[in-house]
Structure formats: structure tokens, C-alpha cells
Design an enzyme around this catalytic site. Structure first.
Site, PDB file in Angstrom:
ATOM      1  N   ARG A   1       0.830  -1.205   0.000  1.00  0.00           N
ATOM      2  CA  ARG A   1       0.000   0.000   0.000  1.00  0.00           C
ATOM      3  C   ARG A   1       0.864   1.255   0.000  1.00  0.00           C
ATOM      4  O   ARG A   1       0.546   2.243  -0.677  1.00  0.00           O
ATOM      5  CB  ARG A   1      -0.935   0.003   1.220  1.00  0.00           C
ATOM      6  CG  ARG A   1      -1.880   1.190   1.210  1.00  0.00           C
ATOM      7  CD  ARG A   1      -2.726   1.294   2.458  1.00  0.00           C
ATOM      8  NE  ARG A   1      -3.446   2.569   2.469  1.00  0.00           N
ATOM      9  CZ  ARG A   1      -3.960   3.130   3.532  1.00  0.00           C
ATOM     10  NH1 ARG A   1      -3.868   2.523   4.721  1.00  0.00           N
ATOM     11  NH2 ARG A   1      -4.568   4.299   3.464  1.00  0.00           N
TER      12      ARG A   1
ATOM     13  N   VAL B   1       0.646   8.682  -7.208  1.00  0.00           N
ATOM     14  CA  VAL B   1       0.321  10.098  -7.019  1.00  0.00           C
ATOM     15  C   VAL B   1       1.248  10.988  -7.836  1.00  0.00           C
ATOM     16  O   VAL B   1       0.824  11.656  -8.776  1.00  0.00           O
ATOM     17  CB  VAL B   1       0.359  10.479  -5.529  1.00  0.00           C
ATOM     18  CG1 VAL B   1       0.162  11.983  -5.340  1.00  0.00           C
ATOM     19  CG2 VAL B   1      -0.732   9.724  -4.767  1.00  0.00           C
TER      20      VAL B   1
ATOM     21  N   ASP C   1       8.899   8.374  -6.323  1.00  0.00           N
ATOM     22  CA  ASP C   1       9.993   9.250  -5.910  1.00  0.00           C
ATOM     23  C   ASP C   1      10.156   9.314  -4.393  1.00  0.00           C
ATOM     24  O   ASP C   1      10.885  10.158  -3.873  1.00  0.00           O
ATOM     25  CB  ASP C   1       9.794  10.661  -6.461  1.00  0.00           C
ATOM     26  CG  ASP C   1       8.534  11.338  -5.911  1.00  0.00           C
ATOM     27  OD1 ASP C   1       7.753  10.668  -5.195  1.00  0.00           O
ATOM     28  OD2 ASP C   1       8.330  12.540  -6.201  1.00  0.00           O
TER      29      ASP C   1
ATOM     30  N   PRO D   1      -8.029   7.641  -5.422  1.00  0.00           N
ATOM     31  CA  PRO D   1      -9.494   7.602  -5.461  1.00  0.00           C
ATOM     32  C   PRO D   1     -10.119   6.880  -4.276  1.00  0.00           C
ATOM     33  O   PRO D   1      -9.459   6.134  -3.551  1.00  0.00           O
ATOM     34  CB  PRO D   1      -9.780   6.845  -6.764  1.00  0.00           C
ATOM     35  CG  PRO D   1      -8.599   5.923  -6.910  1.00  0.00           C
ATOM     36  CD  PRO D   1      -7.420   6.703  -6.375  1.00  0.00           C
TER      37      PRO D   1
ATOM     38  N   HIS E   1      -5.248  -6.844  -2.854  1.00  0.00           N
ATOM     39  CA  HIS E   1      -6.216  -6.882  -1.755  1.00  0.00           C
ATOM     40  C   HIS E   1      -6.473  -8.304  -1.280  1.00  0.00           C
ATOM     41  O   HIS E   1      -7.375  -8.532  -0.482  1.00  0.00           O
ATOM     42  CB  HIS E   1      -7.526  -6.215  -2.179  1.00  0.00           C
ATOM     43  CG  HIS E   1      -7.411  -4.738  -2.388  1.00  0.00           C
ATOM     44  ND1 HIS E   1      -8.329  -3.980  -3.076  1.00  0.00           N
ATOM     45  CD2 HIS E   1      -6.446  -3.860  -1.981  1.00  0.00           C
ATOM     46  CE1 HIS E   1      -7.959  -2.715  -3.091  1.00  0.00           C
ATOM     47  NE2 HIS E   1      -6.812  -2.607  -2.434  1.00  0.00           N
ATOM     48  N   SER E   2      -5.696  -9.250  -1.769  1.00  0.00           N
ATOM     49  CA  SER E   2      -5.744 -10.602  -1.193  1.00  0.00           C
ATOM     50  C   SER E   2      -5.132 -10.588   0.205  1.00  0.00           C
ATOM     51  O   SER E   2      -5.249 -11.568   0.946  1.00  0.00           O
ATOM     52  CB  SER E   2      -4.990 -11.602  -2.078  1.00  0.00           C
ATOM     53  OG  SER E   2      -3.604 -11.291  -2.140  1.00  0.00           O
TER      54      SER E   2
ATOM     55  N   ASP F   1     -10.483 -14.845   3.754  1.00  0.00           N
ATOM     56  CA  ASP F   1      -9.953 -16.188   3.494  1.00  0.00           C
ATOM     57  C   ASP F   1      -8.505 -16.329   3.958  1.00  0.00           C
ATOM     58  O   ASP F   1      -8.091 -17.403   4.389  1.00  0.00           O
ATOM     59  CB  ASP F   1     -10.033 -16.535   2.001  1.00  0.00           C
ATOM     60  CG  ASP F   1     -11.460 -16.696   1.521  1.00  0.00           C
ATOM     61  OD1 ASP F   1     -12.348 -16.865   2.376  1.00  0.00           O
ATOM     62  OD2 ASP F   1     -11.692 -16.642   0.301  1.00  0.00           O
TER      63      ASP F   1
END
Length: 341
Positions: free
Chosen positions: A74, A82, A86, A169, A199-200, A256
Site C-alpha cells: 500500500r 500520485v 519518488d 481515489p 487486496h488478497s 480467506d
């Protein structure tokens, strides 16, 4: 739409060919070529064992806390998507990029700072924070089950970016809005569908999904695309937000895998069975291209792994600084102009 299936032999070839190349023009794909180098610090004889030092530190952290894999993923995404890769996300300050509302809950900073200290003690002023973030993320997700994809290096560090410049977003946008955002960064539907598969692993705050659970699009009802069992399970963890200062619990993006933080393709199975936690993930089945890719990744883990390798390389080459642009920070938290201040 079978072109997506036909891409996978090419993806494997890209990964293999990069491993045997000294200098390349960055990731294959839509992004304009940028001059990044395979094993830059070894090739330039400036810090031969930089990647080994980074890998060793990541392994030490991972053995204590496997959640560093989704945290670093993340963090890298929030940096690259963005203003380019850098390391501006690492800079501290009262109105810095990391203070933007979209970056609430970001983690992994301590790991990068520790790695930087180690490298500064061995190769002062040589290894950029941008490269450290890219390499450390690769090593962490590999330990979680992802492929050890090639990371080209030679990035330099950027300056301060204010919080109001962050355009990440909402996790509740439509698939059309999500695709438009990825395209604005030079990425395509295959990249989007692949990178959302991160997103696992990891967690999200209840505030990001509470509208799906109680008042989807002001209907006073849950999102009709959600499995009703999932709605009930998440409501038990995420009560309605009715008062100021209310706690905002965390829930797993992929129940899971949960706390094991394993990289897998079970995310795609959840999307197809209407068990995605985030709205943006569930939206993948409402676009013909992303739905077909989702189906192919659900059916073949290796296809997902190969595509993930290329998508991460492509994201990692967005608007990078090289040559004399930017700087090599001495401390990832501050620009050199403020170092020691």
C-alpha cells in the site's frame, strides 16, 4: 478478449529476460521508457550488496510481523500512483503527502527508515529511498507468496508534495472511474485488475465500507451486489457510524487469508462470488475486460503471479527521477536541505 490469456507466455518471458540483462529501458508496456538499471548499485560499483542488505532486513521484519507485506504494498502504491515513484510519501511534515485523508493508516515507514540507516552506515549517500521502497516491497510480498519479480533500480528521491495534491481515489468508485484513474497513470485494464489483487492481503477501516453495509447510494439498504452472509458478518464488526469520535475498527480485505497475509488468487474467487469487501473490488465483474481477467486469474494462480510481476514493474517506473534529477536523501523522512535541522 482472449488477448489477455495470450499475454501470459509473454509475461513469463519478460520476467526471465530481465533477470539476464544488465541494462534495460524499464518495464515493458505502456509507460514511456525510463533509464533504470538492473542491479544499478552493483553495476555502478557504488554499493554492491545494497539489495542483499535490504532483503536481510525485510526477512528479519517479516519473521516478526507478516503484515509488512500488505503495508509496504500500500505504501508503494500510494507513492507511485500520485506523483511517481519518488519516495515523496516518506517525507514527514504537518501538511505532507502522508497526512492526506486517503493515506490514513499507512504503515511500513519504520521498516524503510531502518533499512535506510543500515545502508547509510555502509554506503553513505548512495541508495535512494525510492529504490529501497521498491526493493523492500518486492522482497516482502515474495515472502508472502508472490513472485520475486525483477526490480530495476537507479531511481532518485523527489521533494515535498502537499497533502492536497494526493489524488488517490475512493475505494467505492465504479469500475469505469477506477479504470480512468489507472489510465491517467499510464496503466491499463490488465494492470488495474492485477494490482487490485493485492487486496488478497491486508486490512481496511470500517468507514470505507459502512455505506455498502447500511446505506448504499442513500437507499437505506446494503449494496445489493454483496453476498448477504458477508453483509451480516461485516455488520457484526462494523456498526453504523452514528456519532462523532466513534471508533473505526479494521476488517480483513480477504477474510480467506486473514492474519496469515498470504498472497493468493482467492481474492478473485471472492469477487466472482460477490464476497469482495471493498466496492471497487466488486466492481471488477461489471466491465467485460476486467471480468474476463478476473475469471482467468481465479482459474490460474500462476497467470496472476506472472501478471503481478509485470504490473508491479510498470507501476514502479511511473514518473521516476533519474540522472541528476532529484536527490539521494540521507534520511527518508526529510529532504537533504532539512537533514540535521
Amino acid at each position: 478478449m482472449r488477448q489477455f490469456a495470450l499475454l501470459f507466455p509473454l509475461l513469463a518471458l519478460v520476467v526471465i529476460s530481465l533477470a539476464g540483462t544488465a541494462t534495460v529501458e524499464a518495464a515493458t508496456g505502456l509507460n514511456p521508457p525510463v533509464k533504470l538499471v538492473w542491479h544499478h548499485y552493483k553495476v555502478t560499483n557504488t554499493c554492491d550488496d545494497a539489495e542483499t542488505y535490504i532483503r536481510h532486513q525485510v526477512e528479519k521484519f517479516y519473521r516478526k510481523d507478516s503484515s509488512i507485506a500488505p503495508k509496504l504494498l500500500r505504501l508503494l502504491y500510494s507513492d507511485c500512483m500520485v506523483n511517481g515513484c519518488d519516495a515523496s510519501i516518506l517525507l514527514q511534515g504537518p501538511n505532507s503527502e502522508r497526512t492526506a485523508p486517503q493515506n490514513r493508516g499507512l504503515g511500513g515507514f519504520v521498516i524503510i527508515d531502518k533499512i535506510k540507516k543500515v545502508l547509510e552506515s555502509r554506503c553513505p549517500g548512495v541508495v535512494s529511498c525510492a529504490d529501497i521502497l521498491n526493493l523492500a516491497t518486492r522482497d516482502a510480498v515474495h515472502m508472502a507468496g508472490a513472485p520475486s519479480y525483477p526490480v530495476l533500480t537507479g531511481r532518485r528521491d523527489g521533494g515535498v508534495l502537499n497533502a492536497d495534491a494526493v489524488d488517490l481515489p475512493s475505494p467505492s468508485i465504479s469500475v469505469e472511474e477506477s479504470l480512468a484513474y489507472f489510465k491517467s497513470k499510464g496503466l491499463d485494464v490488465l494492470d488495474m485488475t492485477t494490482l487490485l489483487g493485492a487486496h488478497s492481503m491486508g486490512q481496511t477501516h470500517c468507514s470505507h465500507i459502512v455505506n455498502r453495509l447500511y446505506n448504499f447510494k442513500n437507499t437505506g439498504k446494503p449494496d445489493p451486489t454483496m453476498n448477504t452472509t458477508l453483509v451480516s458478518e461485516l455488520r457484526n464488526r462494523c456498526p453504523p457510524r452514528t456519532k462523532k469520535g466513534q471508533t473505526d475498527p479494521l476488517v480483513y480485505l480477504n477474510p480467506d487469508s486473514g492474519s496469515s497475509n498470504r498472497f493468493s488468487n482467492s481474492y478473485y474467487s471472492r469477487v466472482l462470488s460477490h464476497n469482495a469487501v471493498l466496492g471497487v473490488d466488486q466492481q471488477l465483474i461489471y466491465n467485460d475486460d476486467s471480468k474476463e481477467i478476473t475469471q482467468e486469474f481465479e482459474a490460474g494462480f500462476e497467470d496472476f503471479r506472472k501478471s503481478f510481476a509485470l504490473a508491479m514493474s510498470r507501476m514502479g517506473s511511473i514518473n521516476v527521477l533519474t540522472g541528476k534529477a532529484g536527490e539521494i536523501r540521507r534520511d527518508c523522512r526529510v529532504t537533504n536541505a532539512n537533514y540535521g535541522a
